[in-house]
Design a protein around this motif. Structure first.
Motif, PDB file in Angstrom:
ATOM      1  N   PHE A 226     -23.994 -49.968  -2.375  1.00  0.00           N
ATOM      2  CA  PHE A 226     -24.562 -48.625  -2.215  1.00  0.00           C
ATOM      3  C   PHE A 226     -24.032 -47.919  -0.972  1.00  0.00           C
ATOM      4  CE2 PHE A 226     -27.734 -45.974  -0.075  1.00  0.00           C
ATOM      5  CZ  PHE A 226     -27.974 -45.013  -1.043  1.00  0.00           C
ATOM      6  N   PHE A 227     -23.931 -48.655   0.126  1.00  0.00           N
ATOM      7  CA  PHE A 227     -23.569 -48.040   1.403  1.00  0.00           C
ATOM      8  C   PHE A 227     -22.135 -47.518   1.396  1.00  0.00           C
ATOM      9  CE2 PHE A 227     -21.662 -48.556   5.654  1.00  0.00           C
ATOM     10  CZ  PHE A 227     -22.394 -47.587   6.319  1.00  0.00           C
ATOM     11  N   HIS A 228     -21.970 -46.330   1.974  1.00  0.00           N
ATOM     12  CA  HIS A 228     -20.644 -45.734   2.147  1.00  0.00           C
ATOM     13  C   HIS A 228     -20.496 -45.342   3.610  1.00  0.00           C
ATOM     14  CE1 HIS A 228     -17.217 -42.975   1.670  1.00  0.00           C
ATOM     15  NE2 HIS A 228     -16.992 -43.597   0.535  1.00  0.00           N
ATOM     16  N   ALA A 229     -19.375 -45.694   4.219  1.00  0.00           N
ATOM     17  CA  ALA A 229     -19.173 -45.463   5.658  1.00  0.00           C
ATOM     18  C   ALA A 229     -19.287 -43.994   6.043  1.00  0.00           C
ATOM     19  CB  ALA A 229     -17.813 -46.018   6.076  1.00  0.00           C
ATOM     20  N   SER A 230     -19.061 -43.095   5.104  1.00  0.00           N
ATOM     21  CA  SER A 230     -19.135 -41.665   5.419  1.00  0.00           C
ATOM     22  C   SER A 230     -20.533 -41.251   5.873  1.00  0.00           C
ATOM     23  CB  SER A 230     -18.726 -40.832   4.205  1.00  0.00           C
ATOM     24  OG  SER A 230     -19.578 -41.095   3.104  1.00  0.00           O
ATOM     25  N   TYR A 231     -21.568 -42.029   5.487  1.00  0.00           N
ATOM     26  CA  TYR A 231     -22.926 -41.711   5.942  1.00  0.00           C
ATOM     27  C   TYR A 231     -23.034 -41.798   7.457  1.00  0.00           C
ATOM     28  CZ  TYR A 231     -24.084 -42.490   1.011  1.00  0.00           C
ATOM     29  OH  TYR A 231     -24.123 -42.442  -0.351  1.00  0.00           O
TER      30      TYR A 231
ATOM     31  N   MET B 113     -14.763 -31.478   4.130  1.00  0.00           N
ATOM     32  CA  MET B 113     -13.577 -32.259   4.497  1.00  0.00           C
ATOM     33  C   MET B 113     -13.888 -33.749   4.529  1.00  0.00           C
ATOM     34  SD  MET B 113     -11.602 -29.985   7.407  1.00  0.00           S
ATOM     35  CE  MET B 113     -13.033 -29.789   8.466  1.00  0.00           C
ATOM     36  N   LEU B 114     -15.117 -34.072   4.942  1.00  0.00           N
ATOM     37  CA  LEU B 114     -15.515 -35.471   5.020  1.00  0.00           C
ATOM     38  C   LEU B 114     -15.589 -36.108   3.633  1.00  0.00           C
ATOM     39  CD1 LEU B 114     -16.595 -37.889   6.661  1.00  0.00           C
ATOM     40  CD2 LEU B 114     -18.874 -36.877   6.450  1.00  0.00           C
ATOM     41  N   TYR B 115     -16.103 -35.351   2.664  1.00  0.00           N
ATOM     42  CA  TYR B 115     -16.323 -35.906   1.328  1.00  0.00           C
ATOM     43  C   TYR B 115     -15.241 -35.518   0.326  1.00  0.00           C
ATOM     44  CZ  TYR B 115     -20.893 -37.265   3.014  1.00  0.00           C
ATOM     45  OH  TYR B 115     -21.894 -37.849   3.725  1.00  0.00           O
ATOM     46  N   LEU B 116     -14.137 -35.040   0.823  1.00  0.00           N
ATOM     47  CA  LEU B 116     -13.057 -34.605  -0.053  1.00  0.00           C
ATOM     48  C   LEU B 116     -12.568 -35.747  -0.941  1.00  0.00           C
ATOM     49  CD1 LEU B 116     -11.471 -32.025  -0.627  1.00  0.00           C
ATOM     50  CD2 LEU B 116      -9.765 -32.765   1.024  1.00  0.00           C
TER      51      LEU B 116
ATOM     52  N   VAL C 246     -21.644 -40.395  -4.104  1.00  0.00           N
ATOM     53  CA  VAL C 246     -21.782 -40.251  -2.654  1.00  0.00           C
ATOM     54  C   VAL C 246     -21.946 -38.774  -2.291  1.00  0.00           C
ATOM     55  CG1 VAL C 246     -20.589 -40.509  -0.439  1.00  0.00           C
ATOM     56  CG2 VAL C 246     -20.529 -42.358  -2.117  1.00  0.00           C
ATOM     57  N   PHE C 247     -21.188 -37.918  -2.969  1.00  0.00           N
ATOM     58  CA  PHE C 247     -21.287 -36.483  -2.710  1.00  0.00           C
ATOM     59  C   PHE C 247     -22.694 -35.969  -3.009  1.00  0.00           C
ATOM     60  CE2 PHE C 247     -21.183 -32.149  -4.436  1.00  0.00           C
ATOM     61  CZ  PHE C 247     -20.691 -31.459  -3.342  1.00  0.00           C
ATOM     62  N   TRP C 248     -23.247 -36.339  -4.151  1.00  0.00           N
ATOM     63  CA  TRP C 248     -24.565 -35.830  -4.524  1.00  0.00           C
ATOM     64  C   TRP C 248     -25.662 -36.400  -3.636  1.00  0.00           C
ATOM     65  CZ3 TRP C 248     -24.993 -31.526  -6.687  1.00  0.00           C
ATOM     66  CH2 TRP C 248     -24.083 -31.099  -7.656  1.00  0.00           C
ATOM     67  N   MET C 249     -25.507 -37.625  -3.195  1.00  0.00           N
ATOM     68  CA  MET C 249     -26.480 -38.167  -2.249  1.00  0.00           C
ATOM     69  C   MET C 249     -26.420 -37.414  -0.924  1.00  0.00           C
ATOM     70  SD  MET C 249     -26.714 -42.264  -2.904  1.00  0.00           S
ATOM     71  CE  MET C 249     -25.052 -42.567  -3.495  1.00  0.00           C
ATOM     72  N   SER C 250     -25.235 -36.973  -0.560  1.00  0.00           N
ATOM     73  CA  SER C 250     -25.094 -36.186   0.661  1.00  0.00           C
ATOM     74  C   SER C 250     -25.716 -34.809   0.512  1.00  0.00           C
ATOM     75  CB  SER C 250     -23.616 -36.064   1.026  1.00  0.00           C
ATOM     76  OG  SER C 250     -23.059 -37.342   1.232  1.00  0.00           O
ATOM     77  N   VAL C 251     -25.664 -34.253  -0.683  1.00  0.00           N
ATOM     78  CA  VAL C 251     -26.356 -32.988  -0.952  1.00  0.00           C
ATOM     79  C   VAL C 251     -27.858 -33.166  -0.736  1.00  0.00           C
ATOM     80  CG1 VAL C 251     -26.959 -31.311  -2.748  1.00  0.00           C
ATOM     81  CG2 VAL C 251     -24.593 -32.108  -2.521  1.00  0.00           C
ATOM     82  N   CYS C 252     -28.384 -34.315  -1.151  1.00  0.00           N
ATOM     83  CA  CYS C 252     -29.799 -34.622  -0.916  1.00  0.00           C
ATOM     84  C   CYS C 252     -30.100 -34.678   0.574  1.00  0.00           C
ATOM     85  CB  CYS C 252     -30.174 -35.939  -1.580  1.00  0.00           C
ATOM     86  SG  CYS C 252     -30.134 -35.918  -3.379  1.00  0.00           S
ATOM     87  N   LEU C 253     -29.178 -35.245   1.353  1.00  0.00           N
ATOM     88  CA  LEU C 253     -29.361 -35.319   2.804  1.00  0.00           C
ATOM     89  C   LEU C 253     -29.390 -33.923   3.427  1.00  0.00           C
ATOM     90  CD1 LEU C 253     -27.049 -38.307   3.845  1.00  0.00           C
ATOM     91  CD2 LEU C 253     -29.521 -38.317   3.509  1.00  0.00           C
TER      92      LEU C 253
ATOM     93  N   THR D  16     -34.077 -40.284  11.664  1.00  0.00           N
ATOM     94  CA  THR D  16     -34.893 -41.283  10.965  1.00  0.00           C
ATOM     95  C   THR D  16     -35.207 -40.824   9.549  1.00  0.00           C
ATOM     96  OG1 THR D  16     -35.875 -42.088  13.035  1.00  0.00           O
ATOM     97  CG2 THR D  16     -37.088 -42.528  11.001  1.00  0.00           C
ATOM     98  N   LEU D  17     -35.496 -39.537   9.383  1.00  0.00           N
ATOM     99  CA  LEU D  17     -35.788 -39.012   8.046  1.00  0.00           C
ATOM    100  C   LEU D  17     -34.598 -39.172   7.105  1.00  0.00           C
ATOM    101  CD1 LEU D  17     -37.651 -37.303   6.104  1.00  0.00           C
ATOM    102  CD2 LEU D  17     -36.303 -35.348   6.875  1.00  0.00           C
ATOM    103  N   LEU D  18     -33.390 -38.879   7.567  1.00  0.00           N
ATOM    104  CA  LEU D  18     -32.217 -38.951   6.697  1.00  0.00           C
ATOM    105  C   LEU D  18     -31.913 -40.390   6.294  1.00  0.00           C
ATOM    106  CD1 LEU D  18     -29.791 -36.242   8.129  1.00  0.00           C
ATOM    107  CD2 LEU D  18     -31.569 -36.048   6.400  1.00  0.00           C
ATOM    108  N   TRP D  19     -32.116 -41.332   7.211  1.00  0.00           N
ATOM    109  CA  TRP D  19     -31.963 -42.739   6.821  1.00  0.00           C
ATOM    110  C   TRP D  19     -33.047 -43.148   5.840  1.00  0.00           C
ATOM    111  CZ3 TRP D  19     -27.815 -45.510   7.055  1.00  0.00           C
ATOM    112  CH2 TRP D  19     -26.866 -45.268   8.039  1.00  0.00           C
ATOM    113  N   PHE D  20     -34.232 -42.561   5.977  1.00  0.00           N
ATOM    114  CA  PHE D  20     -35.315 -42.810   5.014  1.00  0.00           C
ATOM    115  C   PHE D  20     -34.937 -42.289   3.629  1.00  0.00           C
ATOM    116  CE2 PHE D  20     -39.204 -40.895   3.044  1.00  0.00           C
ATOM    117  CZ  PHE D  20     -39.786 -42.089   2.631  1.00  0.00           C
ATOM    118  N   VAL D  21     -34.320 -41.106   3.584  1.00  0.00           N
ATOM    119  CA  VAL D  21     -33.878 -40.534   2.305  1.00  0.00           C
ATOM    120  C   VAL D  21     -32.833 -41.445   1.663  1.00  0.00           C
ATOM    121  CG1 VAL D  21     -32.643 -38.593   1.236  1.00  0.00           C
ATOM    122  CG2 VAL D  21     -34.450 -38.172   2.921  1.00  0.00           C
TER     123      VAL D  21
END
Length: 265
Positions: free
Chosen positions: A140-145, A198-201, A207-214, A250-255
């Protein structure tokens, strides 16, 4: 170009412990450029976190438990504990249940109360739990987080600064706020979106959609935090700019922790 250069230098001097000795003269242009550069301090932090994560995971035999704790420690070290101090100060002030003027006095008090210690303990304890369980699942984990979260929370800090009146006519928040307008928030959102794009290019679609949630979670948190600041203190101070970074992180890691269960279920 000079404005951008001095703005970047000023932002790193204020928000990091990097030993930059250049003296930057104060002006409206440099102050505004510094605010725009706050997310860049998150870019550097994210790069350093990724490098350390890769070294620990691929070149050592340390556990993910240690890696999780180290990444949290380094994040706090990078800012010199500045944001932690803000979180503790507003925790003491809000928990005091005093009037607005008394709460602002508590913010200036160098002493630390029991509520500050308790709130910091649970803030970091839950963050450690979320970070560890997200990092432990390599599927699940991606370094871009590790880069996107430091960028997002600093964008959130800038938005809070732009959207909220200062609580007093003194301090860092007031010094920067008087040079910013509501229209600057649109620029910051596009600017931040460009950094993240640029980060998620080259990232995968999940991963992109999870970042949209963040991003959505960050905007909701900043909006709610702004309302709390206005109700409790009548506006923001420098302490609240630091506190929003700690709370939002902390909230974003919770998400991510929640998404981890939904995605891998």
């Amino acid at each position: 170009m000079k404005n951008i250069y001095y703005g970047i230098i000023l932002s790193f001097q204020l928000l990091t412990i990097l030993p930059i000795r250049l003296e930057v003269p104060w002006s409206k242009k440099y102050a505004k450029a510094a605010v725009y550069s706050f997310p860049l301090t998150g870019v550097l932090l994210g790069i350093l976190l990724i490098l350390q994560y890769d070294i620990f995971v691929h070149y050592t035999s340390v556990s993910r438990l240690f890696v999780s704790l180290w990444l949290i420690f380094f994040t706090i070290l990078y800012s010199g504990g500045l944001h932690i101090d803000g979180w503790m100060d507003i925790s003491d002030a809000i928990a005091s249940h005093r009037n607005r003027d008394k709460k602002l006095e508590i913010l200036k008090d160098s002493r630390v109360g029991a509520f500050a210690v308790l709130s910091l303990f649970f803030l970091l304890a839950f963050r450690f739990l979320f970070v560890y369980e997200v990092l432990a699942d390599s599927a699940f984990f991606h370094a871009s987080y590790l880069v996107s979260i430091p960028i997002l929370i600093r964008i959130g800090m800038v938005l809070l600064l732009i959207w909220t009146p200062p609580a007093s006519q003194a301090g860092m928040a007031y010094a920067f706020k008087q040079h910013m307008t509501v229209g600057d928030s649109s620029f910051m959102l596009f600017y931040g979106a460009g950094l993240l794009f640029m980060l998620y290019l080259y990232a995968s679609l999940p991963v992109f959609w999870m970042s949209v949630c963040l991003i959505g979670a960050m905007l909701v948190f900043v909006s709610l935090f702004r309302d709390v600041c206005k109700k409790q203190f009548g506006g923001i101070t420098g302490d609240m700019l630091g506190a929003v970074i700690e709370g939002c992180e902390t909230l974003l890691w919770f998400v991510l922790w929640l998404l981890h269960f939904f995605v891998t279920a």
